[in-house]
Write an enzyme that holds these catalytic residues in place. Structure first.
Site, PDB file in Angstrom:
ATOM      1  CE  LYS A 175      36.225  46.221  48.849  1.00 48.80           C
ATOM      2  NZ  LYS A 175      36.228  44.707  48.579  1.00 48.80           N
TER       3      LYS A 175
HETATM    4  O1  G3P Z   1      36.158  41.358  49.772  1.00 51.82           O
HETATM    5  C1  G3P Z   1      36.574  41.870  51.079  1.00 51.82           C
HETATM    6  C2  G3P Z   1      36.488  41.020  52.228  1.00 51.82           C
HETATM    7  O2  G3P Z   1      35.062  40.441  52.304  1.00 51.82           O
HETATM    8  C3  G3P Z   1      37.392  39.950  52.155  1.00 51.82           C
HETATM    9  O3  G3P Z   1      37.067  38.992  53.110  1.00 51.82           O
HETATM   10  O4  G3P Z   1      37.099  36.407  54.085  1.00 51.82           O
HETATM   11  O5  G3P Z   1      38.778  37.360  52.280  1.00 51.82           O
HETATM   12  O6  G3P Z   1      38.800  38.013  54.437  1.00 51.82           O
HETATM   13  P1  G3P Z   1      37.971  37.568  53.398  1.00 51.82           P
END
Ligand code: G3P
Length: 215
Positions: A83
């Protein structure tokens, strides 16, 4: 539509498996830090739990550092997807890793043009974020809809669209309606999908009626 679990916690992944929804797992440096464990140990443990892809995010910002991390992570498991944030250095590194047979996902995508540039680089996954755009009063799902529309216009762009920063059941509904290939979300969001007050009311009524007959 595939459901990936956005977590570095083995227990979350085991419970997702029990629901049949652990198609893959995404992690990020914040989730890894929260786990308090070594990245390699977490990725290896998750790879033993599921058959699908396990996303491991680099921390370097320069192409050389990203490549070093990417080649190293790829040794941990044949399920690892590297990633990489949506920067020019990241996209260059991803293009090279893909040429060497290592799958990559370009993450922290917040615009359709970031997504298109990443897709043209031949990456395996593009990862647009929904919730963090909503957080600043932009429309995250509208951005994802534009990404899907662009991908549909050009069949030669073969990467998978993996919607991330998915925070609610409505995000999952909207993703499914627009044809996102994969969503990744915390287990708690998926568990909310089962909830409906009329289901609870129906169960209650059935039990009440049954009790009348049983007496
Ligand atoms: O891991 C990537 C993404 O899903 C993070 O989500 O809720 O931290 O913006 P969030």
């Amino acid at each position: 539509m595939k459901f990936f679990i956005d977590s570095a916690e083995i227990e979350d992944i085991r419970e997702a498996k029990s629901l049949g929804i652990a198609d893959g797992v995404t992690t990020n440096p914040s989730l890894m830090a929260k786990s308090g464990r070594e990245l390699k140990d977490v990725v290896s443990a998750i790879s033993r739990e599921i058959d699908g892809p396990v996303f491991s995010e680099v921390i370097s910002g320069d192409e050389t550092g990203i490549l070093q991390e990417g080649y190293q992570m790829a040794k941990w498991s044949d399920q690892v997807v590297i990633k990489i944030p949506a920067t020019l250095a990241g996209i260059k590194a991803a293009h090279k890793l893909e040429a060497d047979g290592i799958p990559t996902g370009i993450t922290l995508i917040f615009s359709p043009m970031q997504a298109l540039l990443a897709a043209k680089a031949g990456v395996s996954y593009i990862i647009p974020f929904v919730g963090r755009l909503d957080d600043i009063s932009s429309d995250g799902m509208e951005m994802v809809e534009q990404v899907i529309a662009i991908m549909d216009n050009y069949p030669d762009l073969t990467c998978k669209v993996l919607a991330a920063s998915v925070r609610t059941p409505v995000h999952i509904l909207q993703s499914a309606l627009i044809g996102v290939d994969i969503v990744t979300a915390p287990l708690s969001v998926y568990k909310q999908l089962a909830a409906h007050p009329l289901t609870d009311a129906g169960i209650h009524k059935f039990l009440q009626d049954w009790q009348k007959v049983k007496k």
